[in-house]
Design a protein around this motif. Structure first.
Motif, short mmCIF file in Angstrom:
data_model
loop_
_atom_site.label_atom_id
_atom_site.label_comp_id
_atom_site.label_asym_id
_atom_site.label_seq_id
_atom_site.Cartn_x
_atom_site.Cartn_y
_atom_site.Cartn_z
N CYS A 88 0.83 -1.25 -0.10
CA CYS A 88 0.11 -0.14 -0.04
C CYS A 88 0.83 1.12 -0.14
O CYS A 88 2.12 1.14 0.68
CB CYS A 88 -0.72 0.10 1.26
N GLY A 89 0.34 2.17 -0.67
CA GLY A 89 1.18 3.59 -0.68
C GLY A 89 0.52 4.37 0.83
O GLY A 89 -0.37 3.67 1.23
N ASP A 90 1.34 5.43 1.13
CA ASP A 90 0.80 6.28 1.86
C ASP A 90 -0.64 6.97 1.78
O ASP A 90 -1.46 6.95 3.06
CB ASP A 90 1.51 7.52 2.14
N ASN A 91 -1.14 6.83 0.52
CA ASN A 91 -2.57 7.15 0.43
C ASN A 91 -3.78 6.18 1.09
O ASN A 91 -5.09 6.42 1.09
CB ASN A 91 -2.83 7.37 -1.00
N CYS A 92 -3.28 4.93 1.45
CA CYS A 92 -4.03 3.92 2.01
C CYS A 92 -3.92 4.18 3.59
O CYS A 92 -4.89 3.51 4.30
CB CYS A 92 -3.56 2.53 1.65
N ALA A 93 -3.16 4.88 4.12
CA ALA A 93 -3.08 4.98 5.66
C ALA A 93 -4.29 5.43 6.40
O ALA A 93 -4.69 4.67 7.43
CB ALA A 93 -1.94 5.83 5.93
N LYS A 94 -4.88 6.24 5.71
CA LYS A 94 -6.31 6.74 6.46
C LYS A 94 -7.19 5.62 6.42
O LYS A 94 -8.09 5.57 7.45
CB LYS A 94 -6.75 7.90 5.91
N TRP A 95 -7.05 4.85 5.28
CA TRP A 95 -8.24 3.74 5.35
C TRP A 95 -7.81 2.54 6.29
O TRP A 95 -8.84 1.77 6.71
CB TRP A 95 -8.39 3.14 3.66
N ILE A 96 -6.60 2.41 6.50
CA ILE A 96 -6.06 1.45 7.30
C ILE A 96 -6.67 1.91 8.79
O ILE A 96 -7.13 1.04 9.54
CB ILE A 96 -4.59 1.01 7.31
N LEU A 97 -6.36 2.90 9.06
CA LEU A 97 -6.86 3.38 10.40
C LEU A 97 -8.62 3.33 10.36
O LEU A 97 -8.82 3.04 11.42
CB LEU A 97 -6.46 4.99 10.49
N LYS A 98 -9.06 3.48 9.64
CA LYS A 98 -10.70 3.67 9.31
C LYS A 98 -11.24 2.13 9.51
O LYS A 98 -11.98 1.92 10.38
CB LYS A 98 -11.19 3.97 8.09
N ILE A 99 -10.57 1.01 9.14
CA ILE A 99 -10.84 -0.15 9.29
C ILE A 99 -10.66 -0.70 10.62
O ILE A 99 -11.34 -1.23 11.19
CB ILE A 99 -10.04 -1.24 8.15
N ALA A 100 -9.71 -0.18 10.99
CA ALA A 100 -9.17 -0.50 12.46
C ALA A 100 -9.91 0.03 13.46
O ALA A 100 -9.92 -0.37 14.77
CB ALA A 100 -7.75 -0.16 12.88
N GLU A 101 -11.05 1.04 13.34
CA GLU A 101 -11.74 1.89 14.19
C GLU A 101 -12.90 0.73 14.40
O GLU A 101 -13.57 0.78 15.64
CB GLU A 101 -12.45 3.01 13.48
N SER A 102 -13.26 -0.20 13.62
CA SER A 102 -14.23 -1.14 13.59
C SER A 102 -14.12 -2.58 13.92
O SER A 102 -14.89 -3.39 14.36
CB SER A 102 -15.20 -1.09 12.65
N LYS A 103 -12.65 -2.82 13.86
CA LYS A 103 -12.10 -4.23 14.11
C LYS A 103 -10.76 -4.08 14.63
O LYS A 103 -10.08 -3.31 14.12
CB LYS A 103 -12.34 -5.28 13.06
N ASN A 104 -10.31 -5.01 15.25
CA ASN A 104 -8.90 -5.40 15.48
C ASN A 104 -8.42 -5.76 14.15
O ASN A 104 -8.63 -6.53 13.69
CB ASN A 104 -8.89 -6.32 16.50
N LEU A 105 -7.30 -5.26 13.90
CA LEU A 105 -6.50 -5.33 12.44
C LEU A 105 -4.87 -5.31 12.92
O LEU A 105 -4.42 -4.58 13.58
CB LEU A 105 -6.89 -4.28 11.67
N THR A 106 -4.45 -6.51 12.58
CA THR A 106 -2.87 -6.41 12.48
C THR A 106 -2.39 -6.52 11.17
O THR A 106 -2.92 -7.31 10.26
CB THR A 106 -2.54 -7.85 13.31
N ILE A 107 -1.39 -5.70 10.92
CA ILE A 107 -0.66 -5.54 9.64
C ILE A 107 0.75 -5.74 9.77
O ILE A 107 1.30 -5.72 10.84
CB ILE A 107 -0.98 -4.06 8.75
N ASN A 108 1.56 -6.03 8.74
CA ASN A 108 2.79 -6.35 8.76
C ASN A 108 3.55 -5.18 7.74
O ASN A 108 2.74 -4.69 6.70
CB ASN A 108 3.18 -7.63 7.88
N LEU A 109 4.51 -4.26 8.04
CA LEU A 109 5.02 -3.19 7.31
C LEU A 109 6.64 -3.48 7.23
O LEU A 109 7.09 -3.60 8.42
CB LEU A 109 4.71 -1.86 7.94
N ARG A 110 7.12 -3.43 6.21
CA ARG A 110 8.53 -3.36 5.94
C ARG A 110 9.14 -1.97 5.52
O ARG A 110 10.14 -1.94 5.03
CB ARG A 110 8.70 -4.25 4.77
N HIS A 111 8.09 -0.95 5.84
CA HIS A 111 8.72 0.30 5.53
C HIS A 111 7.88 1.33 6.47
O HIS A 111 7.01 0.72 7.20
CB HIS A 111 8.40 0.95 4.05
N LEU A 112 8.42 2.49 6.61
CA LEU A 112 7.54 3.43 7.60
C LEU A 112 6.58 4.13 6.90
O LEU A 112 6.85 5.03 5.71
CB LEU A 112 8.56 4.51 8.12
#
Length: 152
Positions: A88-112
């Motif tokens: 995902c690009g940084d343009n996906c960051a807000k959507w990751i936070l949005k998904i995590a508002e309604s459910k527990n979400l664990t992701i793996n990142l290999r960059h900041l």
């Protein structure tokens, strides 16, 4: 709640494009959130669960969406799995936070990933259990684990 593991991680789905191609269901595109993500990230409209209207490519199947949208849809619909969010690009960051508002979400990142300088959030760094609430707090913690990954 969002949990992020930085660096290599066992049991994470690394090749999200192949995983998406073989597991997505047309119903995934029925939700308003899915349609908003496709519109925002790919500037495309969901016509159905099998047809997307792209301004560049015309009508396409979901498999031709960007890697970021496909990974977000996997996170939304399979929250028990851990996906490589470095697709995902940084343009996906807000959507990751949005998904995590309604459910527990664990992701793996290999960059900041940049969640935004002024964005407030609650992220658990899975490597240490540390909780951070801003990019200012996240950067030094993430850098520690990402630098270790480069050295290995």
């Amino acid at each position: 709640m969002l949990t992020i593991f930085f660096g290599d991680m066992e049991n994470s789905v690394y090749n999200t494009a192949v995983y998406f191609k073989n597991t997505y269901e047309p119903e995934w595109f029925d939700s308003a959130l899915a349609k908003q993500m496709v519109k925002d990230i790919d500037k495309s409209d969901v016509l159905s669960g099998e047809c997307i209207q792209s301004p560049v490519l015309g009508q396409i199947p979901p498999e031709r969406l960007s890697g970021g949208v496909k990974t977000l849809l996997l996170m939304l619909n399979e929250p028990d799995k851990i996906f490589n969010a470095s697709t995902c690009g940084d343009n996906c960051a807000k959507w990751i936070l949005k998904i995590a508002e309604s459910k527990n979400l664990t992701i793996n990142l290999r960059h900041l990933m940049d969640f935004g300088k002024d964005t407030k959030f609650t992220i658990v760094v899975g490597n240490s259990g540390e909780i951070v609430h801003s990019m200012k707090e996240l950067i030094p913690v993430a850098s520690e684990y990402l630098n270790k990954m480069k050295q290995e």
